[in-house]
Design a protein around this motif. Structure first.
Motif, PDB file in Angstrom:
ATOM      1  N   ALA A 165      43.313  42.716  39.832  1.00  0.00           N
ATOM      2  CA  ALA A 165      42.371  43.613  40.509  1.00  0.00           C
ATOM      3  C   ALA A 165      41.639  44.503  39.509  1.00  0.00           C
ATOM      4  O   ALA A 165      40.443  44.781  39.665  1.00  0.00           O
ATOM      5  CB  ALA A 165      43.111  44.463  41.540  1.00  0.00           C
ATOM      6  N   TYR A 168      38.900  42.523  37.902  1.00  0.00           N
ATOM      7  CA  TYR A 168      37.850  42.250  38.889  1.00  0.00           C
ATOM      8  C   TYR A 168      36.963  43.477  39.063  1.00  0.00           C
ATOM      9  O   TYR A 168      35.732  43.378  39.005  1.00  0.00           O
ATOM     10  CB  TYR A 168      38.471  41.836  40.226  1.00  0.00           C
ATOM     11  N   LEU A 184      41.646  37.807  33.300  1.00  0.00           N
ATOM     12  CA  LEU A 184      41.847  37.726  34.749  1.00  0.00           C
ATOM     13  C   LEU A 184      42.388  36.355  35.129  1.00  0.00           C
ATOM     14  O   LEU A 184      43.355  36.237  35.893  1.00  0.00           O
ATOM     15  CB  LEU A 184      40.535  38.018  35.483  1.00  0.00           C
ATOM     16  N   ARG A 188      45.965  35.318  36.757  1.00  0.00           N
ATOM     17  CA  ARG A 188      46.000  34.556  38.006  1.00  0.00           C
ATOM     18  C   ARG A 188      46.916  33.336  37.871  1.00  0.00           C
ATOM     19  O   ARG A 188      47.760  33.073  38.745  1.00  0.00           O
ATOM     20  CB  ARG A 188      44.577  34.123  38.369  1.00  0.00           C
ATOM     21  N   ASP A 223      43.514  35.987  46.464  1.00  0.00           N
ATOM     22  CA  ASP A 223      42.851  35.016  45.607  1.00  0.00           C
ATOM     23  C   ASP A 223      41.459  34.699  46.131  1.00  0.00           C
ATOM     24  O   ASP A 223      40.514  34.515  45.360  1.00  0.00           O
ATOM     25  CB  ASP A 223      43.703  33.746  45.519  1.00  0.00           C
ATOM     26  N   ILE A 226      39.017  37.689  45.235  1.00  0.00           N
ATOM     27  CA  ILE A 226      38.521  37.818  43.852  1.00  0.00           C
ATOM     28  C   ILE A 226      37.477  36.761  43.508  1.00  0.00           C
ATOM     29  O   ILE A 226      36.847  36.839  42.451  1.00  0.00           O
ATOM     30  CB  ILE A 226      39.675  37.767  42.817  1.00  0.00           C
ATOM     31  N   THR A 229      31.712  37.158  45.037  1.00  0.00           N
ATOM     32  CA  THR A 229      30.846  38.063  44.261  1.00  0.00           C
ATOM     33  C   THR A 229      29.372  37.716  44.459  1.00  0.00           C
ATOM     34  O   THR A 229      28.591  37.728  43.502  1.00  0.00           O
ATOM     35  CB  THR A 229      31.174  37.968  42.756  1.00  0.00           C
ATOM     36  N   VAL A 242      39.468  43.310  47.593  1.00  0.00           N
ATOM     37  CA  VAL A 242      40.370  43.234  46.440  1.00  0.00           C
ATOM     38  C   VAL A 242      41.247  44.479  46.376  1.00  0.00           C
ATOM     39  O   VAL A 242      42.454  44.402  46.100  1.00  0.00           O
ATOM     40  CB  VAL A 242      39.567  43.052  45.137  1.00  0.00           C
ATOM     41  N   SER A 246      45.207  43.736  47.070  1.00  0.00           N
ATOM     42  CA  SER A 246      46.069  43.935  45.899  1.00  0.00           C
ATOM     43  C   SER A 246      47.191  44.907  46.223  1.00  0.00           C
ATOM     44  O   SER A 246      48.316  44.761  45.728  1.00  0.00           O
ATOM     45  CB  SER A 246      45.257  44.435  44.708  1.00  0.00           C
TER      46      SER A 246
END
Length: 265
Positions: A165, A168, A184, A188, A223, A226, A229, A242, A246
């Motif tokens: 997070a 992100y 990131l 992940r 998941d 993130i 966008t 997010v 999170s």
């Protein structure tokens, strides 16, 4: 952002925040120490995440509360861990870590969130994570048990939820380092791999398996968040998602870590 009275704020927080971040008054055994040291790793990332969200004005009031409580919890646990340190090497590592913590804390409080400080926070949060990860590994080695390894691994999942997070939100604010996207993605992949290890553990009981199943469900929501966008409106909504997912994932993995601690005590 004005300097706050951490104790007064923490007393007003909901049980959700208290359940995730509040520590016991003292350390009872090595598993407790591993858990709390692992929580320090998580807090190093959670504070940066909360700071970035304040700068972005994402989930603003809750982000302020998260930052306040995380600051006070980290302070308290650092004192507890240094007092408990079972070897001179671990105590020395704790003392060195606290110097970095002092510098980090100065950046996090006292003035409004800004991009200049955010870039420094991104850097120092990495150093504080590295130092607390080393301390946690030393405590795990001192414990010398497979259950201690599970407490450490589950505790690290808490940190990864916040680390992902953090990177992100840094990208959303334009303060991510050049290797931010790679870090990131590495976090992940580590989270996914570690979930497989935890799910396969022969030490799991029914309650742990139930919580791990809930964590897996929440991971799917996180998941997905993130990866969203698109346009400006979509970015703001995704950043909020997010922020919230999170925290939910952190809450579940904190329970899992506590359950592993119980069976290793």
């Amino acid at each position: 952002m004005k300097r706050r009275n951490f104790l007064a704020i923490s007393l007003l927080l909901t049980s959700h925040f208290a359940a995730v971040s509040c520590a016991q008054a003292q350390l009872n055994n090595i598993s407790d120490a591993i858990n709390k040291s692992g929580r320090q790793r998580m807090l190093s990332q959670r504070m940066a995440k909360a700071y970035l969200q304040i700068g972005l004005e994402v989930d603003l009031e809750r982000s302020k509360k998260i930052l306040d409580l995380s600051l006070s919890t980290f302070d308290r646990q650092a004192v507890e861990l240094r007092a408990y340190a079972p070897t001179p090497e671990i105590k020395s590592a704790m003392q060195e870590m606290e110097k970095t913590w002092g510098s980090y804390k100065e950046l996090l409080v006292g003035k409004a969130a800004n991009k200049h400080d955010a870039k420094a926070i991104m850097s120092i949060s990495e150093e504080l994570l590295r130092m607390n990860d080393s301390i946690t590994s030393q405590l795990e080695k001192h414990a010398g048990t497979s259950n201690g390894q599970l407490v450490n691994l589950a505790g690290r999942q808490r940190m990864l939820s916040q680390r992902i997070a953090k990177y992100y939100q840094a990208a959303q604010w334009g303060v991510t380092p050049t290797d931010g996207n790679a870090k990131l993605e590495a976090a992940r992949k580590e989270f996914i791999a570690s979930m497989s290890i935890l799910n396969a553990s022969a030490n799991n009981n029914t309650r742990i398996n139930e919580e791990l199943a809930m964590a897996q469900q929440q991971w799917l929501f996180f998941d997905n968040a993130i990866k969203q966008t698109d346009d400006n409106k979509g970015r703001n909504l995704a950043a909020t998602n997010v922020a919230t997912t999170s925290e939910r994932l952190l809450e579940i993995m904190d329970k899992v870590t506590g359950l592993y601690q119980q069976i290793s005590a």
